[in-house]
Design a protein around this motif. Structure first.
Motif, short mmCIF file in Angstrom:
data_model
loop_
_atom_site.label_atom_id
_atom_site.label_comp_id
_atom_site.label_asym_id
_atom_site.label_seq_id
_atom_site.Cartn_x
_atom_site.Cartn_y
_atom_site.Cartn_z
N THR A 194 38.06 40.63 40.96
CA THR A 194 39.19 39.85 40.43
C THR A 194 39.97 40.68 39.42
O THR A 194 40.92 40.19 38.81
CB THR A 194 38.70 38.55 39.76
OG1 THR A 194 37.72 38.87 38.77
CG2 THR A 194 38.10 37.60 40.77
N LYS A 220 46.57 34.84 38.33
CA LYS A 220 45.94 35.34 37.11
C LYS A 220 46.88 35.27 35.91
O LYS A 220 46.43 35.33 34.76
CB LYS A 220 45.46 36.78 37.30
CG LYS A 220 44.27 36.93 38.22
CD LYS A 220 43.70 38.33 38.16
CE LYS A 220 43.03 38.59 36.83
NZ LYS A 220 42.40 39.92 36.76
N GLU A 232 36.95 37.69 35.23
CA GLU A 232 36.98 39.00 35.86
C GLU A 232 35.57 39.42 36.26
O GLU A 232 34.62 39.28 35.48
CB GLU A 232 37.61 40.03 34.92
CG GLU A 232 39.07 39.76 34.65
CD GLU A 232 39.83 41.01 34.27
OE1 GLU A 232 39.19 41.96 33.76
OE2 GLU A 232 41.05 41.05 34.50
#
Length: 431
Positions: free
Chosen positions: A18, A29, A38
């Motif tokens: 991520t 995001k 993350e």
């Protein structure tokens, strides 16, 4: 009774990370909530997926983040290629900024079949605005590296494509992007509409908030009324009048007939949206799409365009395609829409979404999770399409589906799909 379902997924979407090296404004995001943790996919989680590989048609190695940031990406690709059927392919989408000649060669040597680079504009200034932290020079370097690598391995059919997120501020560039892509070795282009994750970019959405069915009915009755000397676009100016002229009454009559027609066809009309739609802008969009198709044919680029309005007949390509989505932490989900926790805007109205999880690969095998009764029931209910279509509802978004803590919708269906726009033809992805 459980409908016939496959015992294994046919397509896997695996989020290798991520983390990202860009901060694009339209990305989930960057929605301001910080709700996307993350993380990076571990080798043991990837290995836990391998029992599904012999049954796959495709393996897509991307999710929220940038796949090229994973140091074992080539290892994952190589491992998958040893287990996948001959017809299956491995690919991913990327912003391309970390792709140079050396990395391109490593990916091709590992057996990569498809890669799709994010190109939302060809003008440097607009590209920088859309892809914050990115440069067109980086895209050119990425394509150059890929073209060299596949030329070196001429027997390997690497398909190189681009993805463009369509917005009001880059619509006019679409034909130029397709032309540029074709002349730089790109074989396919995927164009998708913007799903706004932040209220500040809702105005950038380039699709109609009325359904295709509603627009067709409205256009039919608008033209019919104009032919009779009546302009139903004046409806709201006369609707609240206490004393109406004969001309006003004719306008109201045509609108009433239009509504009756829509009711008979099971289509909801949002009169305010219909009367306020920017017809000139959508006519321009249609011309841009036509030009893009012409350019794609000239440049031999396979072009996939989205709808400019939600279709009334829904089709979930993910569930119908026997897809499973795997997060970097091993959680298994049914689709893009229910992959993460976030807020999005459906017709300008905020919708809270939370991930729908069938199980975790650290606790159960991918086969057990796929065949779990809850997972099978979910897929069966989705394929029945008996849940409401919130985008075509006068009361949307109601509390049943607007909040993240979903239990059931107004039809008493336990799948949170009524407010999903992925099944309406607006959004496209590598799949």
């Amino acid at each position: 009774m459980d409908m016939e379902q496959k015992k294994h997924p046919s397509r896997l979407f695996v989020e290798v990370t991520t983390r990202c090296n860009l901060t694009c404004g339209m990305c989930v995001k960057q929605n301001g909530s910080g709700g996307i943790p993350e993380g990076t996919l571990s080798a043991d989680i990837f290995e836990a997926l391998t029992p599904a590989f012999p049954h796959l048609d495709s393996l897509v190695l991307n999710g929220i983040g940038e796949p090229l940031l994973h140091p074992q990406l080539e290892t994952f690709i190589s491992r998958a290629k040893t287990l996948l059927p001959e017809h299956a392919w491995v690919g991913f989408q990327s912003n391309g900024m970390a792709l140079n000649d050396q990395r391109a060669s490593m990916l091709v040597d590992a057996g990569l079949d498809r890669i799709c680079l994010s190109v939302d504009a060809v003008s440097d200034d607009r590209f920088r605005v859309i892809r914050n932290g990115g440069e067109m020079q980086g895209i050119l370097a990425a394509l150059s590296g890929l073209n060299k690598a596949r030329a070196r391995r001429a027997g390997q059919d690497l398909k190189v494509g681009i993805e463009l997120v369509l917005m009001r501020n880059n619509l006019a560039e679409l034909p130029d992007v397709i032309r540029w892509a074709g002349r730089n070795g790109v074989g396919f282009a995927i164009v998708t509409q913007l799903l706004p994750y932040h209220k500040d970019i809702v105005a950038q959405a380039a699709y109609d908030t009325n359904t295709m069915g509603a627009i067709a009915i409205y256009e039919h009755w608008k033209e019919k009324a104009l032919h009779a000397g009546v302009d139903i676009r004046n409806y709201f100016d006369i609707f609240m009048k206490t004393s109406k002229t004969e001309s006003d009454k004719r306008t109201v009559s045509y609108v009433d007939q239009m509504r009756s027609d829509a009711n008979a066809l099971g289509v909801t009309l949002h009169m305010e949206r219909l009367l306020q739609r920017d017809e000139e802008w959508f006519d321009d969009a249609a011309r841009v799409f036509d030009e893009a198709r012409r350019v794609a044919e000239e440049e031999n680029v396979e072009l996939t365009l989205p709808g400019t309005a939600p279709r009334n007949t829904r089709r979930c390509e993910f569930v119908e395609g026997d897809s499973a989505f795997v997060s970097w932490d091993g959680d298994v989900h049914p689709c893009y829409f229910l992959w993460h926790r976030y807020a999005c805007y459906v017709g300008g109205i905020e919708k809270q979404v939370k991930p729908w999880v069938f199980g975790n690969l650290r606790e159960r095998s991918i086969t057990d999770i796929w065949n779990d009764p809850d997972a099978r029931s979910f897929r069966e209910r989705v394929l029945g399409y008996k849940f409401p279509f919130c985008f075509d509802c006068s009361f949307a978004l109601c509390d049943y589906v607007g909040e993240a803590d979903f239990e059931q919708d107004c039809y008493i269906e336990p799948v949170p799909c009524g407010a999903c726009l992925w099944c309406t033809g607006l959004f496209q992805c590598l799949q």
